[in-house]
Design a protein around this motif. Structure first.
Motif, PDB file in Angstrom:
ATOM      1  N   GLU A 194      35.078  28.336  48.423  1.00 27.08           N
ATOM      2  CA  GLU A 194      34.593  27.724  47.062  1.00 27.08           C
ATOM      3  C   GLU A 194      35.820  27.668  46.167  1.00 27.08           C
ATOM      4  OE1 GLU A 194      31.619  26.557  46.376  1.00 27.08           O
ATOM      5  OE2 GLU A 194      30.707  27.102  48.287  1.00 27.08           O
ATOM      6  N   MET A 195      35.634  27.220  44.893  1.00 26.59           N
ATOM      7  CA  MET A 195      36.731  27.114  43.929  1.00 26.59           C
ATOM      8  C   MET A 195      36.990  28.619  43.573  1.00 26.59           C
ATOM      9  SD  MET A 195      36.906  25.644  39.963  1.00 26.59           S
ATOM     10  CE  MET A 195      36.259  27.119  39.402  1.00 26.59           C
ATOM     11  N   GLY A 196      38.373  28.893  43.569  1.00 28.03           N
ATOM     12  CA  GLY A 196      38.762  30.340  43.247  1.00 28.03           C
ATOM     13  C   GLY A 196      38.742  31.126  44.520  1.00 28.03           C
ATOM     14  N   ASP A 197      38.552  30.812  45.717  1.00 32.40           N
ATOM     15  CA  ASP A 197      38.854  31.577  47.042  1.00 32.40           C
ATOM     16  C   ASP A 197      40.168  31.522  47.386  1.00 32.40           C
ATOM     17  OD1 ASP A 197      36.142  32.697  47.411  1.00 32.40           O
ATOM     18  OD2 ASP A 197      35.485  30.887  48.517  1.00 32.40           O
ATOM     19  N   PHE A 198      40.424  31.944  48.433  1.00 40.66           N
ATOM     20  CA  PHE A 198      41.890  31.866  49.127  1.00 40.66           C
ATOM     21  C   PHE A 198      41.901  31.027  50.417  1.00 40.66           C
ATOM     22  CE2 PHE A 198      42.126  36.195  46.859  1.00 40.66           C
ATOM     23  CZ  PHE A 198      42.724  35.681  45.907  1.00 40.66           C
ATOM     24  N   THR A 199      42.896  30.641  50.891  1.00 43.77           N
ATOM     25  CA  THR A 199      42.935  29.962  52.102  1.00 43.77           C
ATOM     26  C   THR A 199      43.236  31.421  53.236  1.00 43.77           C
ATOM     27  OG1 THR A 199      45.395  30.228  52.348  1.00 43.77           O
ATOM     28  CG2 THR A 199      44.443  28.227  51.180  1.00 43.77           C
ATOM     29  N   HIS A 200      43.139  31.140  54.302  1.00 45.11           N
ATOM     30  CA  HIS A 200      43.295  32.286  55.306  1.00 45.11           C
ATOM     31  C   HIS A 200      44.652  33.207  55.265  1.00 45.11           C
ATOM     32  CE1 HIS A 200      45.132  28.660  57.073  1.00 45.11           C
ATOM     33  NE2 HIS A 200      45.854  29.327  57.887  1.00 45.11           N
ATOM     34  N   TYR A 201      45.623  32.475  54.433  1.00 46.17           N
ATOM     35  CA  TYR A 201      46.763  32.996  54.052  1.00 46.17           C
ATOM     36  C   TYR A 201      46.569  34.291  52.909  1.00 46.17           C
ATOM     37  CZ  TYR A 201      49.219  29.039  55.918  1.00 46.17           C
ATOM     38  OH  TYR A 201      49.596  27.750  56.719  1.00 46.17           O
ATOM     39  N   GLY A 202      45.942  33.879  51.757  1.00 50.36           N
ATOM     40  CA  GLY A 202      45.684  34.612  50.679  1.00 50.36           C
ATOM     41  C   GLY A 202      44.702  35.551  51.099  1.00 50.36           C
ATOM     42  N   ASP A 203      43.977  35.316  51.889  1.00 54.13           N
ATOM     43  CA  ASP A 203      42.658  36.367  52.466  1.00 54.13           C
ATOM     44  C   ASP A 203      43.458  37.406  53.460  1.00 54.13           C
ATOM     45  OD1 ASP A 203      40.382  35.506  51.593  1.00 54.13           O
ATOM     46  OD2 ASP A 203      40.014  34.226  53.453  1.00 54.13           O
ATOM     47  N   GLN A 204      44.323  37.052  54.074  1.00 52.13           N
ATOM     48  CA  GLN A 204      45.496  38.359  54.739  1.00 52.13           C
ATOM     49  C   GLN A 204      46.041  38.949  53.703  1.00 52.13           C
ATOM     50  OE1 GLN A 204      47.253  36.505  58.532  1.00 52.13           O
ATOM     51  NE2 GLN A 204      46.164  34.718  57.739  1.00 52.13           N
ATOM     52  N   MET A 205      46.717  38.195  52.414  1.00 52.33           N
ATOM     53  CA  MET A 205      47.435  39.114  51.733  1.00 52.33           C
ATOM     54  C   MET A 205      46.677  39.978  50.947  1.00 52.33           C
ATOM     55  SD  MET A 205      50.080  37.619  48.805  1.00 52.33           S
ATOM     56  CE  MET A 205      49.030  36.752  48.043  1.00 52.33           C
ATOM     57  N   PHE A 206      45.420  39.613  50.766  1.00 50.35           N
ATOM     58  CA  PHE A 206      44.353  40.824  49.986  1.00 50.35           C
ATOM     59  C   PHE A 206      44.273  41.786  51.058  1.00 50.35           C
ATOM     60  CE2 PHE A 206      40.230  42.055  48.904  1.00 50.35           C
ATOM     61  CZ  PHE A 206      40.134  42.332  47.500  1.00 50.35           C
ATOM     62  N   VAL A 207      43.901  41.588  52.254  1.00 51.02           N
ATOM     63  CA  VAL A 207      43.809  42.935  53.019  1.00 51.02           C
ATOM     64  C   VAL A 207      45.056  43.559  53.189  1.00 51.02           C
ATOM     65  CG1 VAL A 207      43.799  43.107  55.797  1.00 51.02           C
ATOM     66  CG2 VAL A 207      42.139  41.517  54.677  1.00 51.02           C
ATOM     67  N   LEU A 208      46.187  43.163  53.072  1.00 54.35           N
ATOM     68  CA  LEU A 208      47.286  44.042  53.053  1.00 54.35           C
ATOM     69  C   LEU A 208      47.341  44.818  51.705  1.00 54.35           C
ATOM     70  CD1 LEU A 208      50.196  44.938  53.849  1.00 54.35           C
ATOM     71  CD2 LEU A 208      50.909  42.802  53.002  1.00 54.35           C
ATOM     72  N   LEU A 209      47.111  43.995  50.495  1.00 56.24           N
ATOM     73  CA  LEU A 209      46.796  44.893  49.213  1.00 56.24           C
ATOM     74  C   LEU A 209      45.979  45.919  49.375  1.00 56.24           C
ATOM     75  CD1 LEU A 209      47.389  45.306  46.287  1.00 56.24           C
ATOM     76  CD2 LEU A 209      45.995  43.402  45.680  1.00 56.24           C
ATOM     77  N   GLU A 210      44.734  45.844  50.063  1.00 56.95           N
ATOM     78  CA  GLU A 210      43.683  46.771  50.179  1.00 56.95           C
ATOM     79  C   GLU A 210      44.358  48.159  51.110  1.00 56.95           C
ATOM     80  OE1 GLU A 210      39.347  44.986  50.328  1.00 56.95           O
ATOM     81  OE2 GLU A 210      40.602  44.512  51.976  1.00 56.95           O
ATOM     82  N   SER A 211      45.021  47.393  52.067  1.00 57.02           N
ATOM     83  CA  SER A 211      45.750  48.552  53.031  1.00 57.02           C
ATOM     84  C   SER A 211      46.599  49.345  52.037  1.00 57.02           C
ATOM     85  CB  SER A 211      46.339  48.017  53.993  1.00 57.02           C
ATOM     86  OG  SER A 211      47.031  48.959  54.932  1.00 57.02           O
ATOM     87  N   LEU A 212      47.506  48.818  51.370  1.00 56.76           N
ATOM     88  CA  LEU A 212      48.369  49.600  50.679  1.00 56.76           C
ATOM     89  C   LEU A 212      47.789  50.498  49.506  1.00 56.76           C
ATOM     90  CD1 LEU A 212      50.919  46.446  49.904  1.00 56.76           C
ATOM     91  CD2 LEU A 212      51.682  48.450  51.176  1.00 56.76           C
ATOM     92  N   ALA A 213      46.906  50.008  48.986  1.00 57.40           N
ATOM     93  CA  ALA A 213      46.278  50.803  47.923  1.00 57.40           C
ATOM     94  C   ALA A 213      45.517  52.004  48.729  1.00 57.40           C
ATOM     95  CB  ALA A 213      45.012  49.935  47.080  1.00 57.40           C
ATOM     96  N   ALA A 214      44.886  52.049  49.911  1.00 51.75           N
ATOM     97  CA  ALA A 214      44.108  52.828  50.615  1.00 51.75           C
ATOM     98  C   ALA A 214      45.177  53.957  51.042  1.00 51.75           C
ATOM     99  CB  ALA A 214      43.362  52.445  51.563  1.00 51.75           C
ATOM    100  N   GLN A 215      46.516  53.438  51.478  1.00 51.18           N
ATOM    101  CA  GLN A 215      47.222  54.588  52.083  1.00 51.18           C
ATOM    102  C   GLN A 215      48.345  54.851  51.229  1.00 51.18           C
ATOM    103  OE1 GLN A 215      46.966  55.271  55.308  1.00 51.18           O
ATOM    104  NE2 GLN A 215      44.959  54.357  55.526  1.00 51.18           N
ATOM    105  N   LYS A 216      48.535  54.431  49.959  1.00 49.14           N
ATOM    106  CA  LYS A 216      49.442  54.548  49.064  1.00 49.14           C
ATOM    107  C   LYS A 216      50.899  54.333  49.650  1.00 49.14           C
ATOM    108  CE  LYS A 216      46.531  56.117  46.195  1.00 49.14           C
ATOM    109  NZ  LYS A 216      46.115  55.508  45.169  1.00 49.14           N
TER     110      LYS A 216
END
Length: 301
Positions: free
Chosen positions: A54-76
């Motif tokens: 949908e509008m405002g979603d990410f491609t599969h690239y952006g989705d992977q970057m979001f997972v990386l951000l989640e990991s960084l925040a969880a692991q500091k």
């Protein structure tokens, strides 16, 4: 620096979402016909690569970057094993396009390989383009940043020049956050640490094209995902629109092809630059995960 670091990450995410509607359309005249000037986030066309989005979603690239951000925040901080676990979870039941690099990496895991040796041989720049959250996390420690940028790229894309491209643009962004202009950061990074590599010649070609029309320049370099073609196009956009972040991202989409990976890199570098202008608020507010991104970034500070 804090505001610019935030804009750097958000610009990279926005660039991916801005490209979503026209991603992998190589016919630039068709982009003009079907979309006009792409200066707003769009819903992908039916039967496109991202028709489930949908509008405002990410491609599969952006989705992977979001997972990386989640990991960084969880692991500091960066943990390759945590990122790889979350990355595999993303694609365990993914409602979107799964590219060859992802398929190859998943096959590597299934064969018993791990996060350090299971990556595909892909030379797509997308593997290196996910790194804005890493620059945010390690904005005060270049050595750790470069190690993390290389490791996260190699996890899915083992092509050596793609891995080094991640390190290159990570260092460029690090220098821009430190106060250098993007042009100066590109030149110094290429000359000091990548002088004897193909990356240096790609930088030179991109810089020399700064006076050219962007669609024509990127078509000449190559619109594809492959790093040797995509890299100089990124440099071109940074050099031509050093003081105009919005126009750089618009022109990346209008140039067609793999505009998502290209835009993610451009958004990261120019987003880190105080002289590039503001990221349009209407783009940020249209991101479906915009608030989550902001909250995760807060956890890293």
């Amino acid at each position: 620096m804090a505001d610019r670091a935030y804009t750097m990450v958000m610009s990279s995410f926005v660039a991916d979402s801005l490209a979503l509607g026209a991603h992998w359309v190589y016919d630039t005249k068709a982009i003009q016909t079907h979309f006009g000037r792409v200066d707003t986030l769009l819903k992908p066309l039916p039967n496109s690569y991202h028709s489930t989005k949908e509008m405002g979603d990410f491609t599969h690239y952006g989705d992977q970057m979001f997972v990386l951000l989640e990991s960084l925040a969880a692991q500091k901080g960066f943990s390759l094993e945590d990122f790889s676990t979350r990355w595999k979870g993303l694609f365990s039941d993914y409602n979107g396009y799964v590219d060859q690099a992802t398929q190859g990496t998943l096959a590597g895991y299934e064969s018993g390989k791990g996060s350090e040796d299971g990556g595909s041989p892909s030379d797509d720049l997308a593997g290196a383009a996910r790194i804005a959250p890493l620059v945010y996390t390690y904005s005060d420690h270049l050595e750790n940043l470069l190690a993390a940028a290389r490791a996260q790229t190699k996890m899915t894309h083992t092509d050596p020049l793609t891995v080094e491209s991640a390190a290159f643009f990570a260092e460029v962004s690090f220098r821009v956050l430190g106060g250098l202009t993007p042009m100066k950061a590109l030149k110094e990074t290429a000359g000091e640490n990548f002088a004897d590599t193909p990356l240096s010649s790609w930088v030179k070609a991109g810089l020399q094209s700064a006076g050219d029309d962007s669609v024509q320049a990127i078509t000449r370099f190559g619109q594809t995902c492959h790093t040797p073609e995509a890299f100089p196009g990124v440099v071109h956009l940074i050099a031509k629109y050093e003081s105009d972040l919005k126009e750089a991202l618009v022109q990346s989409v209008m140039a067609g092809g793999d505009s998502a990976a290209r835009g993610m890199m451009v958004g990261m570098v120019l987003g880190a630059h105080s002289g590039a202008g503001n990221l349009p608020e209407e783009w940020v507010s249209a991101l479906r995960k915009g608030q989550q991104i902001a909250q995760l970034l807060l956890k890293l500070r």
